[in-house]
Motif scaffolding. Structure first.
Motif, PDB file in Angstrom:
ATOM      1  N   GLU A  65      13.039   3.391  -2.483  1.00  0.00           N
ATOM      2  CA  GLU A  65      11.934   2.395  -2.597  1.00  0.00           C
ATOM      3  C   GLU A  65      10.603   3.123  -2.105  1.00  0.00           C
ATOM      4  N   LYS A  66      10.622   4.247  -1.751  1.00  0.00           N
ATOM      5  CA  LYS A  66       9.193   4.935  -1.606  1.00  0.00           C
ATOM      6  C   LYS A  66       8.809   5.606  -2.670  1.00  0.00           C
ATOM      7  N   GLN A  67       9.497   5.407  -3.946  1.00  0.00           N
ATOM      8  CA  GLN A  67       9.088   5.883  -5.202  1.00  0.00           C
ATOM      9  C   GLN A  67       9.367   7.398  -5.423  1.00  0.00           C
ATOM     10  N   ILE A  68      10.209   8.141  -4.524  1.00  0.00           N
ATOM     11  CA  ILE A  68      10.580   9.169  -4.796  1.00  0.00           C
ATOM     12  C   ILE A  68      11.817   9.549  -5.756  1.00  0.00           C
ATOM     13  N   GLN A  69      11.768  10.257  -6.584  1.00  0.00           N
ATOM     14  CA  GLN A  69      12.912  10.544  -7.419  1.00  0.00           C
ATOM     15  C   GLN A  69      13.672  11.829  -7.127  1.00  0.00           C
ATOM     16  N   SER A  92       7.456   9.813  -8.136  1.00  0.00           N
ATOM     17  CA  SER A  92       7.515   9.195  -9.421  1.00  0.00           C
ATOM     18  C   SER A  92       6.042   9.091  -9.929  1.00  0.00           C
ATOM     19  N   LYS A  93       5.681   9.270 -11.309  1.00  0.00           N
ATOM     20  CA  LYS A  93       4.549   9.054 -11.912  1.00  0.00           C
ATOM     21  C   LYS A  93       4.736   7.706 -12.834  1.00  0.00           C
ATOM     22  N   ARG A  94       5.540   7.195 -12.676  1.00  0.00           N
ATOM     23  CA  ARG A  94       6.076   5.972 -13.779  1.00  0.00           C
ATOM     24  C   ARG A  94       5.288   4.453 -13.073  1.00  0.00           C
ATOM     25  N   PHE A 164       8.785   1.107  -9.514  1.00  0.00           N
ATOM     26  CA  PHE A 164       9.194   0.086  -8.727  1.00  0.00           C
ATOM     27  C   PHE A 164       9.592  -1.147  -9.455  1.00  0.00           C
ATOM     28  N   VAL A 165       9.951  -2.288  -8.998  1.00  0.00           N
ATOM     29  CA  VAL A 165      10.387  -3.244  -9.876  1.00  0.00           C
ATOM     30  C   VAL A 165       9.413  -4.179  -9.736  1.00  0.00           C
TER      31      VAL A 165
END
Length: 268
Positions: A65-69, A92-94, A164-165
């Motif tokens: 949820e912290k946008q870490i892949q 993440s860069k998405r 994220f969604v």
């Protein structure tokens, strides 16, 4: 190897020679401990261990949820848990670096499903289903569809590896969306009375990083004269997508795509 089109936020890779890539899965950062990730929630466990029949030694890509892949290797799979070791982690860069919101008049089933899926792939922060004068779907039907549209967003986010969604808000009206939220820019796409393009807008008032931008697109029957008057009264930018008359679901893809393209290439 080709990417699976089933689920995005966790990806498992079988050997390159088999040419098979498993999907992405969402996790929570509290599942990460001492360079290992434990997956025991029912949905992810069943999908990875049983549906996909993952094995120890295979690679698994996860995002929290912290946008870490996390690029990981599966260490073991028990009857109730999957344990992976983290090989590499990175942000993440998405995602877009401005907030792109879509307010649109719900369409009939298949067209709305496609619209929600494509808007998600194009990076929207959220979608506001709004009832307009010529809306093809009545309020009670639209309200029952919100949970389905949110699920489509979740699946599409996994497929395109989003960071994220996005959220699908409850059915509302344009007036409520505009008056109860704060947007830096509001853009209305309406073919029949507009003559400015998104490029014209970027020349005078470009979208800036971290701004909140609301894009409004109407139903198949177009906006009513009352709604056009409302847009003029509010002094919203009313733009065209060109000479062709587009279906509403096509217009969403073209409009969002053009905005992202102009933002990414403006003054480059």
């Amino acid at each position: 190897p080709p990417r699976s089109t089933l689920f995005p936020y966790t990806t498992l890779f079988r050997s390159q020679t088999k040419g098979f890539v498993m999907p992405h899965f969402f996790i929570n950062s509290n599942q990460v401990t001492d360079n290992k990730i434990s997956i025991s929630d029912k949905d992810n466990y069943i999908h990875i261990a049983r549906s996909l029949r993952a094995r120890a030694g295979e690679k698994l890509l996860l995002i929290d949820e912290k946008q870490i892949q996390y690029e990981t290797t599966i260490l073991q799979i028990t009857n109730s848990e999957i344990v992976s070791e983290i090989d590499k982690s990175y942000p993440s860069k998405r995602f877009l670096d401005f907030d792109l919101y879509l307010a649109q008049s719900p369409l009939r089933s298949d067209a709305q499903t496609l619209l929600i899926e494509k808007a998600t792939e194009l990076g929207v922060t959220a979608v506001y289903p709004v009832l307009t004068d010529n809306c093809a779907v009545n309020k009670s039907v639209a309200e029952k569809k919100v949970a389905k549209w949110q699920k489509i967003m979740f699946e599409a986010s996994k497929q395109c590896e989003r960071a994220f969604v996005p959220e699908c808000f409850e059915v509302s009206t344009l007036d409520n969306v505009i008056n109860n939220n704060s947007f830096d820019k509001i853009i209305v796409f309406c073919e029949r009375i507009a003559d400015k393009t998104i490029r014209d807008v970027f020349k005078s008032n470009p979208i800036k990083k971290e701004e909140k931008v609301l894009v409004i697109i109407g139903p198949e029957g177009g906006f009513s004269q009352k709604e056009f008057d409302y847009f003029k009264e509010k002094n919203f930018e009313m733009l065209t997508l060109g000479e062709m008359i587009l279906k509403a679901d096509t217009a969403v893809v073209v409009a969002l795509g053009n905005i992202i393209y102009e933002y990414s290439n403006f003054d480059k």
